[in-house]
Design a protein around this motif. Structure first.
Motif, mmCIF file in Angstrom:
data_model
loop_
_atom_site.group_PDB
_atom_site.id
_atom_site.type_symbol
_atom_site.label_atom_id
_atom_site.label_comp_id
_atom_site.label_asym_id
_atom_site.label_seq_id
_atom_site.Cartn_x
_atom_site.Cartn_y
_atom_site.Cartn_z
ATOM 1 N N ASP A 50 -2.585 17.979 3.252
ATOM 2 C CA ASP A 50 -3.994 17.580 3.369
ATOM 3 C C ASP A 50 -4.628 17.486 1.986
ATOM 4 O OD1 ASP A 50 -3.691 17.641 6.097
ATOM 5 O OD2 ASP A 50 -5.040 19.338 6.442
ATOM 6 N N ARG A 51 -4.385 18.507 1.169
ATOM 7 C CA ARG A 51 -4.998 18.535 -0.157
ATOM 8 C C ARG A 51 -4.482 17.379 -1.018
ATOM 9 N NH1 ARG A 51 -8.274 21.676 -2.442
ATOM 10 N NH2 ARG A 51 -8.164 23.118 -0.667
ATOM 11 N N ALA A 52 -3.192 17.088 -0.929
ATOM 12 C CA ALA A 52 -2.639 15.971 -1.702
ATOM 13 C C ALA A 52 -3.289 14.653 -1.282
ATOM 14 C CB ALA A 52 -1.124 15.910 -1.504
ATOM 15 N N ALA A 53 -3.492 14.480 0.033
ATOM 16 C CA ALA A 53 -4.125 13.262 0.534
ATOM 17 C C ALA A 53 -5.562 13.154 0.046
ATOM 18 C CB ALA A 53 -4.080 13.247 2.058
ATOM 19 N N LEU A 57 0.833 -1.203 0.000
ATOM 20 C CA LEU A 57 0.000 0.000 0.000
ATOM 21 C C LEU A 57 0.870 1.256 0.000
ATOM 22 C CD1 LEU A 57 -2.855 1.167 0.107
ATOM 23 C CD2 LEU A 57 -2.708 1.085 2.615
ATOM 24 N N VAL A 58 1.948 1.233 0.765
ATOM 25 C CA VAL A 58 2.878 2.374 0.793
ATOM 26 C C VAL A 58 3.478 2.581 -0.595
ATOM 27 C CG1 VAL A 58 5.065 3.218 1.728
ATOM 28 C CG2 VAL A 58 3.405 2.133 3.253
ATOM 29 N N ASP A 59 3.889 1.512 -1.241
ATOM 30 C CA ASP A 59 4.467 1.609 -2.587
ATOM 31 C C ASP A 59 3.454 2.170 -3.582
ATOM 32 O OD1 ASP A 59 6.913 0.606 -1.771
ATOM 33 O OD2 ASP A 59 6.437 -1.461 -2.314
ATOM 34 N N GLU A 60 2.208 1.720 -3.468
ATOM 35 C CA GLU A 60 1.156 2.204 -4.373
ATOM 36 C C GLU A 60 0.962 3.719 -4.226
ATOM 37 O OE1 GLU A 60 -3.388 2.961 -4.095
ATOM 38 O OE2 GLU A 60 -2.941 0.888 -3.501
ATOM 39 N N VAL A 61 0.883 4.176 -2.975
ATOM 40 C CA VAL A 61 0.679 5.607 -2.736
ATOM 41 C C VAL A 61 1.877 6.407 -3.246
ATOM 42 C CG1 VAL A 61 0.416 7.375 -0.948
ATOM 43 C CG2 VAL A 61 -0.861 5.223 -0.783
ATOM 44 N N LEU A 63 1.761 9.298 -6.116
ATOM 45 C CA LEU A 63 2.198 10.661 -5.790
ATOM 46 C C LEU A 63 3.396 11.100 -6.630
ATOM 47 C CD1 LEU A 63 2.061 11.024 -1.882
ATOM 48 C CD2 LEU A 63 0.741 12.317 -3.563
ATOM 49 N N GLY A 64 4.103 10.121 -7.195
ATOM 50 C CA GLY A 64 5.298 10.442 -7.960
ATOM 51 C C GLY A 64 6.502 10.694 -7.075
ATOM 52 N N THR A 65 6.599 9.957 -5.980
ATOM 53 C CA THR A 65 7.740 10.109 -5.083
ATOM 54 C C THR A 65 8.326 8.742 -4.752
ATOM 55 O OG1 THR A 65 8.500 11.158 -3.023
ATOM 56 C CG2 THR A 65 6.419 9.970 -2.917
ATOM 57 N N THR A 66 9.504 8.737 -4.183
ATOM 58 C CA THR A 66 10.179 7.491 -3.825
ATOM 59 C C THR A 66 9.597 6.937 -2.518
ATOM 60 O OG1 THR A 66 12.209 8.346 -4.798
ATOM 61 C CG2 THR A 66 12.421 6.435 -3.340
ATOM 62 N N PRO A 67 9.378 5.634 -2.415
ATOM 63 C CA PRO A 67 8.892 5.066 -1.156
ATOM 64 C C PRO A 67 9.885 5.331 -0.027
ATOM 65 C CG PRO A 67 8.712 3.468 -2.937
ATOM 66 C CD PRO A 67 9.522 4.609 -3.466
ATOM 67 N N LEU A 97 -3.794 8.799 4.873
ATOM 68 C CA LEU A 97 -2.765 9.098 5.877
ATOM 69 C C LEU A 97 -1.364 8.958 5.285
ATOM 70 C CD1 LEU A 97 -1.691 9.599 8.720
ATOM 71 C CD2 LEU A 97 -2.139 7.191 9.252
ATOM 72 N N ILE A 98 -1.141 7.862 4.583
ATOM 73 C CA ILE A 98 0.172 7.639 3.971
ATOM 74 C C ILE A 98 0.463 8.726 2.935
ATOM 75 C CG2 ILE A 98 1.520 6.054 2.543
ATOM 76 C CD1 ILE A 98 -0.071 3.750 3.869
ATOM 77 N N ALA A 99 -0.554 9.092 2.155
ATOM 78 C CA ALA A 99 -0.361 10.126 1.138
ATOM 79 C C ALA A 99 0.029 11.456 1.772
ATOM 80 C CB ALA A 99 -1.640 10.290 0.313
ATOM 81 N N HIS A 100 -0.599 11.792 2.896
ATOM 82 C CA HIS A 100 -0.267 13.043 3.589
ATOM 83 C C HIS A 100 1.207 13.059 3.993
ATOM 84 C CE1 HIS A 100 -0.945 16.454 6.417
ATOM 85 N NE2 HIS A 100 0.004 15.838 7.102
ATOM 86 N N GLU A 101 1.667 11.976 4.607
ATOM 87 C CA GLU A 101 3.050 11.937 5.080
ATOM 88 C C GLU A 101 4.043 11.872 3.918
ATOM 89 O OE1 GLU A 101 3.518 12.752 7.953
ATOM 90 O OE2 GLU A 101 1.633 12.263 8.942
ATOM 91 N N LEU A 102 3.736 11.092 2.899
ATOM 92 C CA LEU A 102 4.660 10.991 1.762
ATOM 93 C C LEU A 102 4.702 12.296 0.959
ATOM 94 C CD1 LEU A 102 4.230 7.375 0.325
ATOM 95 C CD2 LEU A 102 5.724 8.212 2.138
#
Length: 317
Positions: free
Chosen positions: A167-170, A31-35, A39-43, A92-97
């Motif tokens: 928040d908006r990205a999440a 799930l972390v890898d998917e998010v 998002l276009g970022t590195t896990p 939640l993961i999207a917010h932090e990443l």
């Protein structure tokens, strides 16, 4: 992502966390890898599971009970994992990443030096002003107070802006409804955790109970009634310790109605912890023991006489 102010117990919450590898929690890492991909970022390099309500992202070293992790570290709250469905956890993961993606977590040497210089200069001016003769001191005191206040507001505004962007990205990735209900659950968990931590931690630790499950169950009881808790819809009192906007401001920024968000949060029945962790209760018991031992050790050290010499050490966080 919590909207709670900085708490004295945060180092214990973070330090007692446990790193979970891709082998130990393949579904969670997937799930972390998917998010991260969306998002276009590195896990992240590490995923930590912490007992309390705090979730976080950092690129600073994190000292745990048995090791120190370095690199990009994502910390997830086990209490929240009990209560979130998969979409809410995705938010939640999207917010932090997103903090990683926008480099909010990366130490900015020049920026830090600049803000530290301004803060130190203002404090020096304030100290010198107090020692000046009364007429000059009376003239400069309001100006110094204004400068310190505006500097604090500027720093807080920058932190608030970063959180609202995350928040908006999440919300864009996982859906506004999922992100909003996550905010409500986080606020409730933080309130329940603070009571359990301050009033019942020692007794629960003696019984070797899973503290995360206890807090999650108590939080679910708040959802048993259909009425929205009065305090949940009130703006937080201003405080210099707040690093995140309060839930009222965060929901308003996304155009969410609190009553509708409350209804969705109450309706969630699935548990991300059960879906994505192999044995959340066993992990909970281990984290509860770590947290209680660390808190007990900290209490013993604070009550012990100060030694004549001591070696400084850093605390995780």
């Amino acid at each position: 992502m919590t909207s709670a102010p900085t708490r004295a117990g945060l180092p214990d919450e973070i330090g007692s966390a446990r790193a979970v590898t891709r082998t130990q929690a393949p579904a969670l890492w997937a799930l972390v890898d998917e998010v991260a991909r969306r998002l276009g970022t590195t896990p992240p390099d590490n995923v930590l599971i912490a007992l309390g309500p705090l979730s976080f992202g950092t690129e600073s070293p994190v000292r745990l009970v048995d090791t120190t992790v370095t690199g990009r570290t994502l910390g997830l709250s086990l209490v929240l994992l009990y209560l979130l469905d998969e979409d809410e956890l995705r938010a939640l993961i999207a917010h932090e990443l997103d903090h990683f993606r926008r480099q909010d977590t990366r130490p900015k040497r020049l920026e830090t030096l600049f803000t530290d210089f301004i803060g130190t200069a203002l404090l020096v001016v304030a100290t010198v002003t107090v020692r000046l003769p009364d007429p000059i001191c009376a003239l400069l005191r309001p100006l110094v107070r204004f400068g310190l206040t505006r500097f604090a507001f500027w720093q807080q505004a920058r932190m608030f802006e970063r959180e609202l962007l995350a928040d908006r990205a999440a919300a864009e990735l996982a859906g506004t409804a999922a992100w909003a209900s996550l905010l409500v659950k986080s606020a409730l968990v933080t309130a329940v955790w603070s009571v359990v931590e301050s009033e019942f931690l020692r007794d629960l630790a003696k019984q070797a109970l899973p503290l995360g499950a206890v807090v999650a169950r108590a939080t679910r009881e708040l959802f048993a009634g259909s009425d929205l808790p009065d305090w949940l819809g009130q703006p937080d009192e201003p405080s210099g310790l707040w690093t995140h906007p309060d839930i009222v401001e965060r929901l308003a920024a996304l155009g969410c109605d609190l009553l509708q968000v409350w209804a969705r949060a109450r309706s969630t029945k699935t548990s991300a912890a059960k879906l994505l962790l192999e044995d959340p209760i066993a992990l909970d018991i281990q984290l509860s023991d770590r947290f209680a031992r660390r808190r007990s050790s900290a209490s013993s050290e604070s009550s012990a006489p100060s030694p004549s010499t001591s070696d400084g050490h850093d605390t995780a966080g």
